[in-house]
Motif scaffolding. Sequence first.
Motif, PDB file in Angstrom:
ATOM      1  N   GLY A  18      34.525  59.229  46.236  1.00 38.93           N
ATOM      2  CA  GLY A  18      34.825  58.069  47.067  1.00 38.93           C
ATOM      3  C   GLY A  18      35.043  58.457  48.517  1.00 38.93           C
ATOM      4  N   TRP A  19      35.356  57.458  49.324  1.00 38.78           N
ATOM      5  CA  TRP A  19      35.562  57.686  50.757  1.00 38.78           C
ATOM      6  C   TRP A  19      36.863  57.018  51.177  1.00 38.78           C
ATOM      7  CZ3 TRP A  19      33.543  61.597  52.781  1.00 38.78           C
ATOM      8  CH2 TRP A  19      33.382  61.747  54.165  1.00 38.78           C
ATOM      9  N   ASP A  20      37.880  57.209  50.332  1.00 35.95           N
ATOM     10  CA  ASP A  20      39.202  56.642  50.560  1.00 35.95           C
ATOM     11  C   ASP A  20      40.103  57.755  51.088  1.00 35.95           C
ATOM     12  OD1 ASP A  20      41.682  55.497  50.506  1.00 35.95           O
ATOM     13  OD2 ASP A  20      41.698  55.072  48.346  1.00 35.95           O
ATOM     14  N   PHE A  21      40.671  57.539  52.276  1.00 32.42           N
ATOM     15  CA  PHE A  21      41.479  58.572  52.921  1.00 32.42           C
ATOM     16  C   PHE A  21      42.980  58.294  52.797  1.00 32.42           C
ATOM     17  CE2 PHE A  21      37.398  59.652  54.414  1.00 32.42           C
ATOM     18  CZ  PHE A  21      37.442  60.928  54.975  1.00 32.42           C
ATOM     19  N   SER A  22      43.374  57.460  51.831  1.00 30.18           N
ATOM     20  CA  SER A  22      44.786  57.100  51.715  1.00 30.18           C
ATOM     21  C   SER A  22      45.657  58.297  51.339  1.00 30.18           C
ATOM     22  CB  SER A  22      44.966  55.974  50.694  1.00 30.18           C
ATOM     23  OG  SER A  22      44.505  56.369  49.414  1.00 30.18           O
ATOM     24  N   TRP A  23      45.083  59.335  50.725  1.00 30.92           N
ATOM     25  CA  TRP A  23      45.861  60.527  50.366  1.00 30.92           C
ATOM     26  C   TRP A  23      46.502  61.161  51.594  1.00 30.92           C
ATOM     27  CZ3 TRP A  23      45.736  65.700  51.663  1.00 30.92           C
ATOM     28  CH2 TRP A  23      46.470  66.566  50.863  1.00 30.92           C
ATOM     29  N   PHE A  24      45.876  61.007  52.764  1.00 30.26           N
ATOM     30  CA  PHE A  24      46.364  61.658  53.977  1.00 30.26           C
ATOM     31  C   PHE A  24      47.589  60.966  54.581  1.00 30.26           C
ATOM     32  CE2 PHE A  24      41.942  63.113  53.849  1.00 30.26           C
ATOM     33  CZ  PHE A  24      42.092  64.461  54.131  1.00 30.26           C
ATOM     34  N   GLU A  25      48.002  59.840  54.039  1.00 30.59           N
ATOM     35  CA  GLU A  25      49.124  59.112  54.627  1.00 30.59           C
ATOM     36  C   GLU A  25      50.360  60.006  54.707  1.00 30.59           C
ATOM     37  OE1 GLU A  25      51.658  54.969  54.026  1.00 30.59           O
ATOM     38  OE2 GLU A  25      49.864  55.362  52.826  1.00 30.59           O
ATOM     39  N   GLY A  26      50.919  60.124  55.906  1.00 32.75           N
ATOM     40  CA  GLY A  26      52.075  60.969  56.125  1.00 32.75           C
ATOM     41  C   GLY A  26      51.750  62.434  56.319  1.00 32.75           C
ATOM     42  N   ARG A  27      50.470  62.804  56.143  1.00 34.89           N
ATOM     43  CA  ARG A  27      50.080  64.212  56.240  1.00 34.89           C
ATOM     44  C   ARG A  27      49.068  64.453  57.356  1.00 34.89           C
ATOM     45  NH1 ARG A  27      50.168  66.490  50.136  1.00 34.89           N
ATOM     46  NH2 ARG A  27      50.203  68.412  51.369  1.00 34.89           N
ATOM     47  N   ALA A  28      48.405  63.398  57.782  1.00 35.30           N
ATOM     48  CA  ALA A  28      47.453  63.484  58.887  1.00 35.30           C
ATOM     49  C   ALA A  28      47.235  62.083  59.427  1.00 35.30           C
ATOM     50  CB  ALA A  28      46.126  64.089  58.432  1.00 35.30           C
ATOM     51  N   THR A  29      46.890  61.989  60.701  1.00 38.00           N
ATOM     52  CA  THR A  29      46.591  60.695  61.307  1.00 38.00           C
ATOM     53  C   THR A  29      45.332  60.820  62.154  1.00 38.00           C
ATOM     54  OG1 THR A  29      47.939  61.141  63.274  1.00 38.00           O
ATOM     55  CG2 THR A  29      49.017  60.028  61.428  1.00 38.00           C
ATOM     56  N   GLU A  30      44.609  59.724  62.251  1.00 39.65           N
ATOM     57  CA  GLU A  30      43.474  59.639  63.155  1.00 39.65           C
ATOM     58  C   GLU A  30      43.530  58.296  63.862  1.00 39.65           C
ATOM     59  OE1 GLU A  30      38.864  60.789  62.905  1.00 39.65           O
ATOM     60  OE2 GLU A  30      39.353  59.019  61.722  1.00 39.65           O
ATOM     61  N   GLU A  31      43.532  58.324  65.164  1.00 38.02           N
ATOM     62  CA  GLU A  31      43.524  57.099  65.943  1.00 38.02           C
ATOM     63  C   GLU A  31      42.307  56.256  65.578  1.00 38.02           C
ATOM     64  OE1 GLU A  31      43.579  55.843  70.697  1.00 38.02           O
ATOM     65  OE2 GLU A  31      43.286  57.920  70.089  1.00 38.02           O
ATOM     66  N   ARG A  32      42.492  54.958  65.499  1.00 40.31           N
ATOM     67  CA  ARG A  32      41.403  54.053  65.132  1.00 40.31           C
ATOM     68  C   ARG A  32      40.594  53.667  66.359  1.00 40.31           C
ATOM     69  NH1 ARG A  32      39.879  54.770  60.588  1.00 40.31           N
ATOM     70  NH2 ARG A  32      40.693  56.778  61.248  1.00 40.31           N
ATOM     71  N   PRO A  33      39.258  53.526  66.223  1.00 38.16           N
ATOM     72  CA  PRO A  33      38.465  53.030  67.350  1.00 38.16           C
ATOM     73  C   PRO A  33      38.910  51.622  67.750  1.00 38.16           C
ATOM     74  CG  PRO A  33      37.050  53.976  65.654  1.00 38.16           C
ATOM     75  CD  PRO A  33      38.421  53.871  65.064  1.00 38.16           C
ATOM     76  N   PRO A  34      38.718  51.256  69.006  1.00 38.54           N
ATOM     77  CA  PRO A  34      39.257  49.980  69.489  1.00 38.54           C
ATOM     78  C   PRO A  34      38.540  48.755  68.952  1.00 38.54           C
ATOM     79  CG  PRO A  34      37.947  51.051  71.203  1.00 38.54           C
ATOM     80  CD  PRO A  34      38.076  52.038  70.092  1.00 38.54           C
ATOM     81  N   TRP A  35      37.343  48.904  68.398  1.00 35.48           N
ATOM     82  CA  TRP A  35      36.560  47.717  68.060  1.00 35.48           C
ATOM     83  C   TRP A  35      36.846  47.157  66.673  1.00 35.48           C
ATOM     84  CZ3 TRP A  35      33.921  52.167  69.961  1.00 35.48           C
ATOM     85  CH2 TRP A  35      33.625  53.128  68.984  1.00 35.48           C
ATOM     86  N   GLY A  36      37.453  47.888  65.741  1.00 37.89           N
ATOM     87  CA  GLY A  36      37.764  47.361  64.416  1.00 37.89           C
ATOM     88  C   GLY A  36      36.518  47.127  63.582  1.00 37.89           C
ATOM     89  N   TYR A  37      35.897  48.225  63.131  1.00 36.95           N
ATOM     90  CA  TYR A  37      34.591  48.142  62.460  1.00 36.95           C
ATOM     91  C   TYR A  37      34.632  47.263  61.211  1.00 36.95           C
ATOM     92  CZ  TYR A  37      30.329  49.629  60.054  1.00 36.95           C
ATOM     93  OH  TYR A  37      29.125  49.660  59.403  1.00 36.95           O
ATOM     94  N   ALA A  38      35.649  47.432  60.362  1.00 39.33           N
ATOM     95  CA  ALA A  38      35.685  46.669  59.113  1.00 39.33           C
ATOM     96  C   ALA A  38      35.687  45.163  59.381  1.00 39.33           C
ATOM     97  CB  ALA A  38      36.904  47.064  58.285  1.00 39.33           C
ATOM     98  N   GLY A  39      36.440  44.739  60.377  1.00 35.70           N
ATOM     99  CA  GLY A  39      36.462  43.322  60.707  1.00 35.70           C
ATOM    100  C   GLY A  39      35.137  42.825  61.265  1.00 35.70           C
ATOM    101  N   LEU A  40      34.490  43.677  62.057  1.00 28.39           N
ATOM    102  CA  LEU A  40      33.206  43.286  62.639  1.00 28.39           C
ATOM    103  C   LEU A  40      32.126  43.132  61.571  1.00 28.39           C
ATOM    104  CD1 LEU A  40      33.156  45.510  65.857  1.00 28.39           C
ATOM    105  CD2 LEU A  40      33.571  43.059  65.717  1.00 28.39           C
ATOM    106  N   ILE A  41      32.083  44.062  60.613  1.00 31.00           N
ATOM    107  CA  ILE A  41      31.045  43.916  59.583  1.00 31.00           C
ATOM    108  C   ILE A  41      31.379  42.769  58.637  1.00 31.00           C
ATOM    109  CG2 ILE A  41      30.296  46.317  59.703  1.00 31.00           C
ATOM    110  CD1 ILE A  41      31.658  46.657  56.909  1.00 31.00           C
ATOM    111  N   ALA A  42      32.664  42.513  58.423  1.00 31.03           N
ATOM    112  CA  ALA A  42      33.020  41.398  57.544  1.00 31.03           C
ATOM    113  C   ALA A  42      32.485  40.086  58.095  1.00 31.03           C
ATOM    114  CB  ALA A  42      34.535  41.338  57.374  1.00 31.03           C
ATOM    115  N   SER A  43      32.618  39.889  59.412  1.00 33.98           N
ATOM    116  CA  SER A  43      32.127  38.646  60.009  1.00 33.98           C
ATOM    117  C   SER A  43      30.607  38.576  59.942  1.00 33.98           C
ATOM    118  CB  SER A  43      32.606  38.522  61.450  1.00 33.98           C
ATOM    119  OG  SER A  43      32.078  39.558  62.256  1.00 33.98           O
ATOM    120  N   ARG A  44      29.936  39.699  60.088  1.00 32.83           N
ATOM    121  CA  ARG A  44      28.474  39.710  60.028  1.00 32.83           C
ATOM    122  C   ARG A  44      27.973  39.519  58.598  1.00 32.83           C
ATOM    123  NH1 ARG A  44      29.975  41.859  64.575  1.00 32.83           N
ATOM    124  NH2 ARG A  44      28.556  42.130  66.343  1.00 32.83           N
ATOM    125  N   LEU A  45      28.629  40.123  57.625  1.00 28.43           N
ATOM    126  CA  LEU A  45      28.229  39.959  56.231  1.00 28.43           C
ATOM    127  C   LEU A  45      28.349  38.500  55.784  1.00 28.43           C
ATOM    128  CD1 LEU A  45      29.876  43.143  54.689  1.00 28.43           C
ATOM    129  CD2 LEU A  45      27.418  42.692  54.847  1.00 28.43           C
TER     130      LEU A  45
END
Length: 245
Positions: A18-45
């Motif tokens: 899978g491609w689920d990164f929830s295991w990293f919670e509390g152990r690593a962080t990555e800043e999110r891009p400003p555009w919000g990809y999941a929301g953008l594709i949801a509106s297009r889908l």
Amino acid sequence: MGTFEELVAEGAAVPLEGWDFSWFEGRATEERPPWGYAGLIASRLAAVSSALDLQTGGGEVTASASVLPPLMAATESWPPNALVASKNLPLVVQAPDDGPLPFRSSSFDLVISRHPVVTPWREIGRVLRPGGTYFSQQIGAGTNSGLTDFMMGPQPVSEARGTERARAEAEAAGLEVLRLEPAALRVAFFDVGAVVHFLRKVLWTVPGFTVEGYRDRLRAMHEHIREHGEFVCTSTRFLVEARKP
């Protein structure tokens, strides 16, 4: 924080499917891009009748959309991921990342991909319907190069994932680039186990990575994090939107 050996063993034991990164919670962080990809594709889908998700991983991002089109297909090359994706999406086909795509020409209104290994631009142009759109969040040139250099020594940065390369290849495939937006993002690892799991999961960061092969550098990483509280590097992303005339 556990001992070096405990943390390394923990990071080495985490399943990779899978491609689920929830295991990293509390152990690593990555800043999110400003555009919000999941929301953008949801509106297009929600606005199209047919869509294709290339290199879907476990299908988690696309499956998070509240509405999927009547025809929602996906490809994935790695069998364990394809199995996970088939539980999240209605139609998943195992296919090579670089093509050919097992679909007829002009089949889809929308093609999406999040962090593709490669982008088969000509195949994307072929399967898009006239007026259809390719919409993708991609890993940019030099992403996490600080981590790569720490583990391997200084490495040259390839422009194969650069934005101008993406523009040139999209246009060569007959697509019109509508949007091309880069972002630099802060990444922090808080223990060496998180580094181990990340390098096992994101294989291109340190090609050929194994725990035994890099044990000395992992120990140096452990000491760095003990001293500084974290290891920080920078990832790069870009958003690309291209339309078939």
